[in-house]
Design a protein around this motif. Sequence first.
Motif, mmCIF file in Angstrom:
data_model
loop_
_atom_site.group_PDB
_atom_site.id
_atom_site.type_symbol
_atom_site.label_atom_id
_atom_site.label_comp_id
_atom_site.label_asym_id
_atom_site.label_seq_id
_atom_site.Cartn_x
_atom_site.Cartn_y
_atom_site.Cartn_z
ATOM 1 N N GLY A 190 -22.172 -33.763 8.563
ATOM 2 C CA GLY A 190 -20.934 -33.908 9.312
ATOM 3 C C GLY A 190 -20.898 -33.173 10.636
ATOM 4 O O GLY A 190 -19.924 -33.275 11.370
ATOM 5 N N ARG A 191 -21.967 -32.460 10.965
ATOM 6 C CA ARG A 191 -21.967 -31.691 12.215
ATOM 7 C C ARG A 191 -22.370 -32.506 13.432
ATOM 8 O O ARG A 191 -22.064 -32.145 14.559
ATOM 9 N N ALA A 192 -23.093 -33.595 13.231
ATOM 10 C CA ALA A 192 -23.569 -34.423 14.344
ATOM 11 C C ALA A 192 -22.885 -35.783 14.282
ATOM 12 O O ALA A 192 -22.630 -36.305 13.194
ATOM 13 N N ALA A 193 -22.610 -36.348 15.448
ATOM 14 C CA ALA A 193 -21.900 -37.624 15.469
ATOM 15 C C ALA A 193 -22.329 -38.471 16.652
ATOM 16 O O ALA A 193 -22.763 -37.974 17.680
ATOM 17 N N GLY A 194 -22.207 -39.783 16.439
ATOM 18 C CA GLY A 194 -22.442 -40.739 17.503
ATOM 19 C C GLY A 194 -23.870 -41.219 17.608
ATOM 20 O O GLY A 194 -24.733 -40.868 16.816
ATOM 21 N N ILE A 195 -24.082 -42.016 18.610
ATOM 22 C CA ILE A 195 -25.363 -42.688 18.812
ATOM 23 C C ILE A 195 -26.514 -41.712 19.058
ATOM 24 O O ILE A 195 -27.654 -41.985 18.711
ATOM 25 N N ALA A 196 -26.202 -40.547 19.638
ATOM 26 C CA ALA A 196 -27.235 -39.549 19.926
ATOM 27 C C ALA A 196 -27.129 -38.331 19.006
ATOM 28 O O ALA A 196 -27.828 -37.350 19.207
ATOM 29 N N GLN A 197 -26.235 -38.416 18.013
ATOM 30 C CA GLN A 197 -26.044 -37.342 17.035
ATOM 31 C C GLN A 197 -25.809 -35.995 17.713
ATOM 32 O O GLN A 197 -26.556 -35.029 17.558
ATOM 33 N N ILE A 198 -24.746 -35.950 18.485
ATOM 34 C CA ILE A 198 -24.389 -34.758 19.264
ATOM 35 C C ILE A 198 -23.558 -33.810 18.405
ATOM 36 O O ILE A 198 -22.589 -34.223 17.770
ATOM 37 N N TRP A 199 -23.925 -32.567 18.413
ATOM 38 C CA TRP A 199 -23.188 -31.535 17.675
ATOM 39 C C TRP A 199 -21.988 -31.070 18.499
ATOM 40 O O TRP A 199 -22.019 -31.099 19.741
ATOM 41 N N GLY A 200 -20.965 -30.584 17.825
ATOM 42 C CA GLY A 200 -19.786 -30.056 18.491
ATOM 43 C C GLY A 200 -20.111 -28.912 19.425
ATOM 44 O O GLY A 200 -19.574 -28.826 20.535
ATOM 45 N N ARG A 201 -21.012 -28.035 19.010
ATOM 46 C CA ARG A 201 -21.361 -26.905 19.876
ATOM 47 C C ARG A 201 -22.092 -27.373 21.135
ATOM 48 O O ARG A 201 -22.022 -26.710 22.169
#
Length: 123
Positions: A41-52
């Motif tokens: 749940g820490r990475a999201a989107g097409i490039a798997q970007i982390w919140g930090r």
Amino acid sequence: MKRALFILCLAVSALPVKAGLWEAVCRVESGGNALAIGDKGRAAGIAQIWGRTVQDINRFAGTKYTLNDRFDPVKSKEMFTLYTEHYAKGRSVEFKARVWNGGPQGAYKSATLAYWRKIQSKL
């Protein structure tokens, strides 16, 4: 919005195997799925970007990206470009890919070599 994201996902997944770094990252990270969620749940989107990573980009670039922007392929590409240009400007494709995977010092971490091999297979 969902229809546009779906069309963008199809466009990325239909790219030829030989592609640029951005396209390779999208294939490796999410298979071209702009709505993907990973890394517990820490990475999201097409490039798997982390919140930090979003926070870091906003800090050094003076931008105001939100966590939801990770699901927008256009904004994700902007963030990817800002990040790799900030931490790897003028460096090789390998260096940029490894920084994307492992953070600002990622190119120096042996743990990012396997990621680089995956990216390399898509370039």
